[in-house]
Motif scaffolding. Sequence first.
Motif, PDB file in Angstrom:
ATOM      1  N   PHE A 154       0.848  -1.188   0.000  1.00  0.00           N
ATOM      2  CA  PHE A 154       0.000   0.000   0.000  1.00  0.00           C
ATOM      3  C   PHE A 154       0.891   1.249   0.000  1.00  0.00           C
ATOM      4  O   PHE A 154       1.784   1.377   0.839  1.00  0.00           O
ATOM      5  N   THR A 155       0.641   2.158  -0.910  1.00  0.00           N
ATOM      6  CA  THR A 155       1.436   3.374  -1.014  1.00  0.00           C
ATOM      7  C   THR A 155       1.290   4.238   0.233  1.00  0.00           C
ATOM      8  O   THR A 155       2.262   4.766   0.765  1.00  0.00           O
ATOM      9  N   ASP A 156       0.062   4.371   0.702  1.00  0.00           N
ATOM     10  CA  ASP A 156      -0.232   5.154   1.898  1.00  0.00           C
ATOM     11  C   ASP A 156      -1.264   4.385   2.712  1.00  0.00           C
ATOM     12  O   ASP A 156      -2.476   4.551   2.508  1.00  0.00           O
ATOM     13  N   PRO A 157      -0.815   3.513   3.621  1.00  0.00           N
ATOM     14  CA  PRO A 157      -1.767   2.693   4.381  1.00  0.00           C
ATOM     15  C   PRO A 157      -2.839   3.500   5.109  1.00  0.00           C
ATOM     16  O   PRO A 157      -4.001   3.094   5.148  1.00  0.00           O
ATOM     17  N   SER A 158      -2.471   4.640   5.673  1.00  0.00           N
ATOM     18  CA  SER A 158      -3.448   5.451   6.402  1.00  0.00           C
ATOM     19  C   SER A 158      -4.539   5.965   5.466  1.00  0.00           C
ATOM     20  O   SER A 158      -5.730   5.964   5.816  1.00  0.00           O
ATOM     21  N   ALA A 159      -4.138   6.394   4.276  1.00  0.00           N
ATOM     22  CA  ALA A 159      -5.118   6.888   3.308  1.00  0.00           C
ATOM     23  C   ALA A 159      -6.026   5.764   2.837  1.00  0.00           C
ATOM     24  O   ALA A 159      -7.244   5.958   2.674  1.00  0.00           O
ATOM     25  N   THR A 160      -5.456   4.572   2.622  1.00  0.00           N
ATOM     26  CA  THR A 160      -6.268   3.430   2.207  1.00  0.00           C
ATOM     27  C   THR A 160      -7.236   3.035   3.313  1.00  0.00           C
ATOM     28  O   THR A 160      -8.408   2.748   3.053  1.00  0.00           O
ATOM     29  N   PHE A 161      -6.743   3.020   4.552  1.00  0.00           N
ATOM     30  CA  PHE A 161      -7.602   2.709   5.691  1.00  0.00           C
ATOM     31  C   PHE A 161      -8.814   3.644   5.726  1.00  0.00           C
ATOM     32  O   PHE A 161      -9.954   3.202   5.882  1.00  0.00           O
ATOM     33  N   GLU A 162      -8.574   4.937   5.569  1.00  0.00           N
ATOM     34  CA  GLU A 162      -9.661   5.910   5.630  1.00  0.00           C
ATOM     35  C   GLU A 162     -10.580   5.800   4.419  1.00  0.00           C
ATOM     36  O   GLU A 162     -11.803   5.979   4.529  1.00  0.00           O
ATOM     37  N   ALA A 163     -10.007   5.495   3.255  1.00  0.00           N
ATOM     38  CA  ALA A 163     -10.827   5.351   2.055  1.00  0.00           C
ATOM     39  C   ALA A 163     -11.772   4.162   2.185  1.00  0.00           C
ATOM     40  O   ALA A 163     -12.945   4.230   1.789  1.00  0.00           O
ATOM     41  N   LEU A 164     -11.272   3.069   2.750  1.00  0.00           N
ATOM     42  CA  LEU A 164     -12.121   1.898   2.963  1.00  0.00           C
ATOM     43  C   LEU A 164     -13.163   2.182   4.048  1.00  0.00           C
ATOM     44  O   LEU A 164     -14.322   1.765   3.934  1.00  0.00           O
ATOM     45  N   ARG A 165     -12.754   2.898   5.075  1.00  0.00           N
ATOM     46  CA  ARG A 165     -13.689   3.238   6.150  1.00  0.00           C
ATOM     47  C   ARG A 165     -14.841   4.083   5.601  1.00  0.00           C
ATOM     48  O   ARG A 165     -16.000   3.915   6.008  1.00  0.00           O
ATOM     49  N   ALA A 166     -14.528   4.980   4.669  1.00  0.00           N
ATOM     50  CA  ALA A 166     -15.563   5.808   4.062  1.00  0.00           C
ATOM     51  C   ALA A 166     -16.542   4.969   3.243  1.00  0.00           C
ATOM     52  O   ALA A 166     -17.684   5.378   3.025  1.00  0.00           O
ATOM     53  N   ARG A 167     -16.069   3.794   2.806  1.00  0.00           N
ATOM     54  CA  ARG A 167     -16.926   2.874   2.054  1.00  0.00           C
ATOM     55  C   ARG A 167     -17.629   1.867   2.962  1.00  0.00           C
ATOM     56  O   ARG A 167     -18.229   0.907   2.494  1.00  0.00           O
ATOM     57  N   ASN A 207      -5.001  -0.724  10.653  1.00  0.00           N
ATOM     58  CA  ASN A 207      -3.718  -0.107  10.353  1.00  0.00           C
ATOM     59  C   ASN A 207      -2.861  -0.199  11.603  1.00  0.00           C
ATOM     60  O   ASN A 207      -3.135   0.458  12.611  1.00  0.00           O
ATOM     61  N   LEU A 208      -1.819  -1.011  11.557  1.00  0.00           N
ATOM     62  CA  LEU A 208      -0.969  -1.256  12.717  1.00  0.00           C
ATOM     63  C   LEU A 208       0.371  -0.543  12.618  1.00  0.00           C
ATOM     64  O   LEU A 208       1.322  -0.874  13.318  1.00  0.00           O
ATOM     65  N   SER A 209       0.438   0.416  11.717  1.00  0.00           N
ATOM     66  CA  SER A 209       1.642   1.245  11.540  1.00  0.00           C
ATOM     67  C   SER A 209       2.858   0.437  11.116  1.00  0.00           C
ATOM     68  O   SER A 209       4.002   0.815  11.422  1.00  0.00           O
ATOM     69  N   ILE A 210       2.640  -0.668  10.426  1.00  0.00           N
ATOM     70  CA  ILE A 210       3.732  -1.396   9.774  1.00  0.00           C
ATOM     71  C   ILE A 210       3.866  -0.794   8.386  1.00  0.00           C
ATOM     72  O   ILE A 210       2.905  -0.809   7.612  1.00  0.00           O
ATOM     73  N   PRO A 211       5.022  -0.222   8.055  1.00  0.00           N
ATOM     74  CA  PRO A 211       5.148   0.511   6.791  1.00  0.00           C
ATOM     75  C   PRO A 211       4.633  -0.275   5.582  1.00  0.00           C
ATOM     76  O   PRO A 211       5.028  -1.420   5.351  1.00  0.00           O
ATOM     77  N   GLY A 212       3.738   0.361   4.840  1.00  0.00           N
ATOM     78  CA  GLY A 212       3.223  -0.224   3.614  1.00  0.00           C
ATOM     79  C   GLY A 212       2.203  -1.323   3.799  1.00  0.00           C
ATOM     80  O   GLY A 212       1.737  -1.902   2.810  1.00  0.00           O
ATOM     81  N   HIS A 213       1.815  -1.629   5.048  1.00  0.00           N
ATOM     82  CA  HIS A 213       0.975  -2.794   5.320  1.00  0.00           C
ATOM     83  C   HIS A 213      -0.352  -2.435   6.009  1.00  0.00           C
ATOM     84  O   HIS A 213      -0.432  -1.454   6.748  1.00  0.00           O
ATOM     85  N   LEU A 214      -1.339  -3.299   5.776  1.00  0.00           N
ATOM     86  CA  LEU A 214      -2.599  -3.279   6.496  1.00  0.00           C
ATOM     87  C   LEU A 214      -2.982  -4.719   6.818  1.00  0.00           C
ATOM     88  O   LEU A 214      -2.576  -5.639   6.105  1.00  0.00           O
ATOM     89  N   ARG A 215      -3.759  -4.898   7.879  1.00  0.00           N
ATOM     90  CA  ARG A 215      -4.225  -6.235   8.248  1.00  0.00           C
ATOM     91  C   ARG A 215      -5.727  -6.326   7.985  1.00  0.00           C
ATOM     92  O   ARG A 215      -6.474  -5.422   8.358  1.00  0.00           O
ATOM     93  N   ILE A 216      -6.132  -7.430   7.372  1.00  0.00           N
ATOM     94  CA  ILE A 216      -7.527  -7.604   6.987  1.00  0.00           C
ATOM     95  C   ILE A 216      -8.026  -8.948   7.496  1.00  0.00           C
ATOM     96  O   ILE A 216      -7.467  -9.996   7.176  1.00  0.00           O
ATOM     97  N   THR A 217      -9.098  -8.928   8.284  1.00  0.00           N
ATOM     98  CA  THR A 217      -9.708 -10.159   8.760  1.00  0.00           C
ATOM     99  C   THR A 217     -10.511 -10.811   7.645  1.00  0.00           C
ATOM    100  O   THR A 217     -11.160 -10.123   6.855  1.00  0.00           O
ATOM    101  N   ALA A 218     -10.464 -12.129   7.586  1.00  0.00           N
ATOM    102  CA  ALA A 218     -11.305 -12.867   6.640  1.00  0.00           C
ATOM    103  C   ALA A 218     -12.704 -12.990   7.218  1.00  0.00           C
ATOM    104  O   ALA A 218     -12.879 -13.471   8.337  1.00  0.00           O
ATOM    105  N   GLY A 219     -13.699 -12.560   6.470  1.00  0.00           N
ATOM    106  CA  GLY A 219     -15.075 -12.602   6.947  1.00  0.00           C
ATOM    107  C   GLY A 219     -15.921 -13.572   6.159  1.00  0.00           C
ATOM    108  O   GLY A 219     -15.434 -14.597   5.673  1.00  0.00           O
ATOM    109  N   THR A 220     -17.176 -13.257   6.019  1.00  0.00           N
ATOM    110  CA  THR A 220     -18.074 -14.072   5.208  1.00  0.00           C
ATOM    111  C   THR A 220     -17.754 -13.865   3.731  1.00  0.00           C
ATOM    112  O   THR A 220     -16.970 -12.975   3.360  1.00  0.00           O
TER     113      THR A 220
END
Length: 360
Positions: free
Chosen positions: A309-322, A328-341
């Motif tokens: 991810f180029t900007d994890p914080s921006a991606t986090f917020e963009a997904l939250r808006a959706r 976002n665990l502040s690991i550079p370039g990374h995000l964690r995503i739980t597997a759901g239904t």
Amino acid sequence: MTSLSDLPLRDNLVGQEPYGAPQDAVPVSLNVNENTHPIPEHVAIDIVQSLARAVTGVNRYPDREFTELRSSLAGYLGHGLSVEQLWAANGSNEVLQQVLQAFAGPGRSLLSFTPTYSMYPLLASGTDTEWIAVERPAEYALTPEGVAEALREHQPDVAILCGPNNPTGTSLDREVILAAYDAFDGMLVVDEAYHEFDTERESAVSLLPGRHRLLVSRTMSKAFAFAGVRLGYLAADAAVVDALRLVRLPYHLSALTQAAATAAIRHADAMLATVADISAQRDRLADALTALGYVVHPSGANFLLVGGFTDPSATFEALRARGILIRNLSIPGHLRITAGTKAETSAVIEAITALGPGGA
């Protein structure tokens, strides 16, 4: 208004932040590794009936030793465990806190391999325990040699190996556990919060015989879809359980918690029936994100650590808006995503695809 800085906090708590993942009433909540599948109706009915029976006796204190629940947990784990080898508390966080209260504290230390579960250093601070963080290798997988070297060097009083590891999803090999146990004289905790999702590896419970310093921590919050009940547990030598009795608060498990958890274990097969589907959705998500050019780390848990991810914080917020909440665990370039239904996983794939390369 009074602030924390106005209070006489212990020195090691000054500047600390309490644990907290974002909480938001979004349609797709995949940030704290919950099992997003509902409890089967027939199981829920049995649990409610058990709670109703328990309520009639709440004028009395609950069973302080929660013997029925411990017997159920021993039966669930198998491996010939006795009731005396089981312990439980209000979530595995409380179990781990009690371990540190009994075996760590002032002048003692806790070691783990980072990045790992963010509560470990907070539990260390809360018990006045020195926190020793040893960085994991580049791809996060621990090796027997690396773990043994770190433990021999630091000689901590307590060490925690998280497997599968949160937040990376990395599985924990049996050889690493054995090398760790032989490398130092302290208490070794294997945190198996996500073990039910890692079908390729046997539980460290099988290693308990003859190893009185080995403790295996588990939870009903993940695979059992019981996060709201708050029930964590531990298997270890009976002497370890006796040590935890020294630090537990009286009657720490309510009669309602005991009743609900015991009923859920009666239906273990039904409660765990979603594990295969969650694992399939995890793999589907991994394949889709890999195809989009992201770096998906191998996972034996119900979540993925995803890089690229180029900007994890921006991606986090963009997904939250959706309406999608991930972590976002502040690991550079990374995000964690739980597997759901299936529907939740589809929503995540579609949203990240729509954001374009790098999640921009």
